[in-house]
Write a protein that holds these residues in place. Structure first.
Motif, mmCIF file in Angstrom:
data_model
loop_
_atom_site.group_PDB
_atom_site.id
_atom_site.type_symbol
_atom_site.label_atom_id
_atom_site.label_comp_id
_atom_site.label_asym_id
_atom_site.label_seq_id
_atom_site.Cartn_x
_atom_site.Cartn_y
_atom_site.Cartn_z
ATOM 1 N N LYS A 95 0.810 -1.220 0.000
ATOM 2 C CA LYS A 95 0.000 0.000 0.000
ATOM 3 C C LYS A 95 0.841 1.266 0.000
ATOM 4 O O LYS A 95 0.452 2.284 -0.551
ATOM 5 C CB LYS A 95 -0.947 -0.015 1.197
ATOM 6 C CG LYS A 95 -2.033 -1.078 1.104
ATOM 7 C CD LYS A 95 -2.975 -1.026 2.298
ATOM 8 C CE LYS A 95 -4.063 -2.082 2.186
ATOM 9 N NZ LYS A 95 -4.989 -2.061 3.349
ATOM 10 N N THR A 96 1.989 1.225 0.651
ATOM 11 C CA THR A 96 2.825 2.433 0.748
ATOM 12 C C THR A 96 4.068 2.324 -0.135
ATOM 13 O O THR A 96 5.100 2.900 0.174
ATOM 14 C CB THR A 96 3.245 2.679 2.205
ATOM 15 O OG1 THR A 96 3.962 1.530 2.695
ATOM 16 C CG2 THR A 96 2.020 2.916 3.084
ATOM 17 N N GLY B 79 2.541 5.317 -12.787
ATOM 18 C CA GLY B 79 1.300 6.073 -12.719
ATOM 19 C C GLY B 79 0.707 6.130 -11.324
ATOM 20 O O GLY B 79 -0.177 6.944 -11.054
ATOM 21 N N ARG B 80 1.205 5.279 -10.424
ATOM 22 C CA ARG B 80 0.769 5.291 -9.031
ATOM 23 C C ARG B 80 1.725 6.091 -8.145
ATOM 24 O O ARG B 80 1.664 5.983 -6.920
ATOM 25 C CB ARG B 80 0.640 3.854 -8.519
ATOM 26 C CG ARG B 80 -0.466 3.081 -9.225
ATOM 27 C CD ARG B 80 -0.511 1.621 -8.805
ATOM 28 N NE ARG B 80 -1.665 0.956 -9.376
ATOM 29 C CZ ARG B 80 -2.622 0.343 -8.673
ATOM 30 N NH1 ARG B 80 -2.546 0.307 -7.354
ATOM 31 N NH2 ARG B 80 -3.637 -0.232 -9.279
ATOM 32 N N GLY B 81 2.600 6.846 -8.793
ATOM 33 C CA GLY B 81 3.526 7.692 -8.043
ATOM 34 C C GLY B 81 4.747 6.966 -7.536
ATOM 35 O O GLY B 81 5.456 7.466 -6.656
ATOM 36 N N GLY C 1 6.136 9.209 -23.006
ATOM 37 C CA GLY C 1 5.339 10.433 -22.964
ATOM 38 C C GLY C 1 5.504 11.189 -21.658
ATOM 39 O O GLY C 1 6.367 10.882 -20.831
ATOM 40 N N GLU C 2 4.633 12.153 -21.458
ATOM 41 C CA GLU C 2 4.618 12.933 -20.217
ATOM 42 C C GLU C 2 3.284 12.718 -19.529
ATOM 43 O O GLU C 2 2.242 13.092 -20.058
ATOM 44 C CB GLU C 2 4.828 14.424 -20.509
ATOM 45 C CG GLU C 2 6.233 14.785 -20.954
ATOM 46 C CD GLU C 2 7.265 14.578 -19.854
ATOM 47 O OE1 GLU C 2 6.884 14.589 -18.669
ATOM 48 O OE2 GLU C 2 8.449 14.370 -20.189
ATOM 49 N N PRO C 3 3.270 12.100 -18.359
ATOM 50 C CA PRO C 3 2.004 11.849 -17.667
ATOM 51 C C PRO C 3 1.245 13.140 -17.389
ATOM 52 O O PRO C 3 1.829 14.133 -16.931
ATOM 53 C CB PRO C 3 2.450 11.170 -16.357
ATOM 54 C CG PRO C 3 3.804 10.626 -16.648
ATOM 55 C CD PRO C 3 4.426 11.591 -17.621
ATOM 56 N N ALA C 4 -0.059 13.116 -17.672
ATOM 57 C CA ALA C 4 -0.877 14.317 -17.467
ATOM 58 C C ALA C 4 -1.012 14.682 -15.998
ATOM 59 O O ALA C 4 -1.196 15.842 -15.650
ATOM 60 C CB ALA C 4 -2.264 14.097 -18.084
ATOM 61 N N ASP C 5 -0.897 13.686 -15.112
ATOM 62 C CA ASP C 5 -1.083 13.953 -13.688
ATOM 63 C C ASP C 5 0.228 14.265 -12.970
ATOM 64 O O ASP C 5 0.250 14.377 -11.738
ATOM 65 C CB ASP C 5 -1.768 12.769 -13.003
ATOM 66 C CG ASP C 5 -0.975 11.467 -13.155
ATOM 67 O OD1 ASP C 5 0.111 11.497 -13.784
ATOM 68 O OD2 ASP C 5 -1.433 10.429 -12.652
ATOM 69 N N GLY C 6 1.316 14.388 -13.726
ATOM 70 C CA GLY C 6 2.593 14.717 -13.102
ATOM 71 C C GLY C 6 3.298 13.542 -12.458
ATOM 72 O O GLY C 6 4.289 13.729 -11.741
ATOM 73 N N SER C 7 2.842 12.312 -12.698
ATOM 74 C CA SER C 7 3.494 11.134 -12.138
ATOM 75 C C SER C 7 4.900 11.002 -12.711
ATOM 76 O O SER C 7 5.163 11.439 -13.831
ATOM 77 C CB SER C 7 2.695 9.867 -12.463
ATOM 78 O OG SER C 7 1.393 9.934 -11.935
ATOM 79 N N PRO C 8 5.822 10.385 -11.970
ATOM 80 C CA PRO C 8 7.188 10.216 -12.483
ATOM 81 C C PRO C 8 7.212 9.216 -13.630
ATOM 82 O O PRO C 8 6.379 8.314 -13.703
ATOM 83 C CB PRO C 8 7.952 9.688 -11.273
ATOM 84 C CG PRO C 8 6.904 8.991 -10.449
ATOM 85 C CD PRO C 8 5.662 9.811 -10.614
ATOM 86 N N LEU C 9 8.163 9.387 -14.527
ATOM 87 C CA LEU C 9 8.362 8.415 -15.592
ATOM 88 C C LEU C 9 9.267 7.287 -15.098
ATOM 89 O O LEU C 9 10.149 7.515 -14.262
ATOM 90 C CB LEU C 9 9.018 9.082 -16.805
ATOM 91 C CG LEU C 9 8.164 10.064 -17.600
ATOM 92 C CD1 LEU C 9 9.021 10.760 -18.649
ATOM 93 C CD2 LEU C 9 6.990 9.354 -18.253
ATOM 94 N N PRO C 10 9.073 6.068 -15.600
ATOM 95 C CA PRO C 10 10.012 4.991 -15.247
ATOM 96 C C PRO C 10 11.413 5.338 -15.754
ATOM 97 O O PRO C 10 11.572 6.035 -16.755
ATOM 98 C CB PRO C 10 9.452 3.771 -15.985
ATOM 99 C CG PRO C 10 8.028 4.107 -16.284
ATOM 100 C CD PRO C 10 7.995 5.589 -16.481
#
Length: 212
Positions: free
Chosen positions: A19-20, A40-42, A63-72
């Motif tokens: 979970k964390t 995509g889960r941060g 690409g660039e995640p729309a929600d600002g999540s980090p890229l792998p």
């Protein structure tokens, strides 16, 4: 794009995500689909694959995640030659890749798990026993229907370039031996057979040595 057996099980693998979870390693990441789902889960995702072509494709399509999540962080590397940080990753995934390397590779992967970290392996196995063939026979009609559904959906889309795919190799280690070796190298792990010629191995690091 044909029906992808590995993608089909993404949601099942994600159920075992702590979970964390903040750090993850995706071994044999291929074109990066599962690594992107983790990111995509941060989660800070380190994704490795020995194929330069698929890693280049993974980077190009991230690409660039729309929600600002980090890229792998995609790396062209053979995980059997990498010096992985000890006790670092809270989640390690290996999708249809462990049969491309010695099964003993799970030992350094286990060492790279943080306390309480989870290793999930979506593995392939050859048909050797009566049970193997029974599951294979059951999978054939379901697989055919799934492929037809995907083909129909793809037929409604504009044709494009052939997709980049990770190299494949037939598995040669029977499920009975995988169970036996895993019991020694990953004590307490759980293995269950899945449809579509796959098995799921789940191991949680508790700090005990093999046999402990």
């Amino acid at each position: 794009m044909p029906f992808n057996h590995n993608d089909h099980y993404h949601r099942l693998l994600l159920r075992h995500l702590p979970k964390t979870c903040r750090t993850a390693l995706d071994v044999g990441c291929g074109t990066g689909r599962f690594a992107r789902r983790l990111a995509g889960r941060g989660i800070d995702v380190h994704a490795v694959d020995p194929s330069a072509e698929v890693v280049a494709h993974a980077r190009a399509t991230a690409g660039e995640p729309a929600d600002g999540s980090p890229l792998p962080r995609f790396e062209h590397a053979d995980v059997t030659r990498l010096e992985l940080p000890t006790g670092h990753y809270e989640f390690i995934s290996c999708l249809a890749a462990i049969h491309h390397m010695p099964f003993e590779t799970v030992t350094p992967l286990r060492k790279a798990l943080a306390p309480g970290g989870v290793l999930v392996i979506l593995g392939c196995y050859p048909e050797k026993s009566a049970a193997d063939w029974a599951w294979s026979l059951a999978a054939v009609p379901v697989n055919a229907v799934a492929r037809l559904a995907v083909a129909a959906a793809e037929g409604r889309r504009p044709a494009g370039a052939a997709p980049v795919q990770a190299p494949v190799a037939p598995p040669d280690v029977p499920l009975s031996r995988i169970r036996r070796d895993a019991a020694v190298l990953l004590p307490g792990c759980r293995i269950r057979r899945l449809l579509f010629w796959r098995y799921l191995l789940v191991f949680r690091e508790n700090g005990l040595p093999p046999g402990g």
